[in-house]
Design a protein around this motif. Sequence first.
Motif, short mmCIF file in Angstrom:
data_model
loop_
_atom_site.label_atom_id
_atom_site.label_comp_id
_atom_site.label_asym_id
_atom_site.label_seq_id
_atom_site.Cartn_x
_atom_site.Cartn_y
_atom_site.Cartn_z
N ARG A 189 -5.65 8.10 -5.66
CA ARG A 189 -6.15 8.06 -4.28
C ARG A 189 -6.36 6.63 -3.82
O ARG A 189 -6.79 5.78 -4.60
CB ARG A 189 -7.46 8.85 -4.17
N LEU A 190 -6.08 6.41 -2.54
CA LEU A 190 -6.34 5.11 -1.94
C LEU A 190 -7.81 4.98 -1.58
O LEU A 190 -8.41 5.91 -1.03
CB LEU A 190 -5.50 4.95 -0.67
N VAL A 191 -8.40 3.85 -1.91
CA VAL A 191 -9.80 3.60 -1.59
C VAL A 191 -9.90 2.25 -0.87
O VAL A 191 -9.07 1.36 -1.06
CB VAL A 191 -10.69 3.56 -2.85
N ALA A 198 -1.94 8.30 -0.24
CA ALA A 198 -2.38 7.24 0.66
C ALA A 198 -3.39 7.72 1.69
O ALA A 198 -3.81 6.93 2.54
CB ALA A 198 -1.17 6.64 1.36
N GLY A 199 -3.78 9.00 1.63
CA GLY A 199 -4.72 9.53 2.61
C GLY A 199 -4.12 9.69 3.98
O GLY A 199 -4.84 9.69 4.99
N ASP A 228 0.82 -1.21 0.00
CA ASP A 228 0.00 0.00 0.00
C ASP A 228 0.86 1.27 0.00
O ASP A 228 0.37 2.35 -0.33
CB ASP A 228 -0.91 0.01 1.23
N LEU A 229 2.09 1.13 0.39
CA LEU A 229 3.05 2.25 0.41
C LEU A 229 4.35 1.79 -0.24
O LEU A 229 4.79 0.66 -0.04
CB LEU A 229 3.35 2.70 1.85
N ASP A 230 4.96 2.70 -1.00
CA ASP A 230 6.29 2.46 -1.54
C ASP A 230 6.84 3.79 -2.05
O ASP A 230 6.22 4.84 -1.84
CB ASP A 230 6.30 1.38 -2.63
#
Length: 322
Positions: A246-248, A217-218, A207-209
């Motif tokens: 955007r992250l959902v 990532a909000g 989810d992160l990099d």
Amino acid sequence: QYTGVIEEHHAVREGCGVFDVSHLGRFRVEGPATITALDSELCNDAAGLADGRAQYTMALTEEGGVVDDIIIWRRSAEAAWVMPNGVNHDRILARFAAGGHDVRVDDARPSTALFAVQGPSARDVLAQVLADVPNRFRCIDTTTRDGVEVAAAGTGYTGERGAELIVAADDAEGLWHELVDAGGRPCGLGARDTLRLEMGYPLWGQDLDETTTPLEAGLGRVVSWDHDFVGRQALSEQREKGPARRLVGFTTGSRRIARTGSALRAGDTSGVVTSGNFSPILGMGIGLGYLDGEPGEGALEVEIRGEWHPVEPAEPPFVELG
């Protein structure tokens, strides 16, 4: 895993689980420029953090991408623990060591163990073993009832109450058995992953990099804009323009699971699932993913085994804890 992911998951949500997370990074930063080093290398506000507090933060690239998401324990103005992800331990340690700050950087991973004690009854378990138990996002130096030194913080990766404990490697086996004898249930990393996903916590590497910014990532809340840090300029520019993706979050409404790498779409906006698994508490699939821009007017859908399935948008956390 010890007895199975779902059983261990419920043990943490209903009682207390104990995880051996010694693979995670940990090093000490000490010296007169400790806070300066933290504020220069990381994007949250270490200077504004009181002694004895823990904080979630990130190390960024100059382009604003996430090199790692990190917990720090501020012990004093001249001493802190830095807790990177295991895979990034050496890189983050080297970054602090090469930063030119008046600090000493001490790699503690080879000589210590790290345990996480998590769940509604975690404090009761900890109180049987430790002389003092840290409150949420507090960090302390304490001892076991037998006098073994332990560094502890009220942090974790499950959303539950509890603490993470650093102990000398020679004392680790004894502490583990004390925690289990006090009522902690041994749990593995599979359950830790389903627990974190129910809370919507991101996993670095999925989810992160380095291609993802905190704003995408909000997680803009972990960025403090009143000090200079690596990546600030690029992140400031993105804040003015708005993130391109955007992250959902979503739920599948069934036991169907969208795995990491599955295609994601909403109308004419496409993206990819970054985390997907089964929620033992909800009894259905849950997931996180990125859409390239604002969602279109069509339903949110994921591709599973070559077929598109509608899913329900959901704002994490997926599970509300008491």
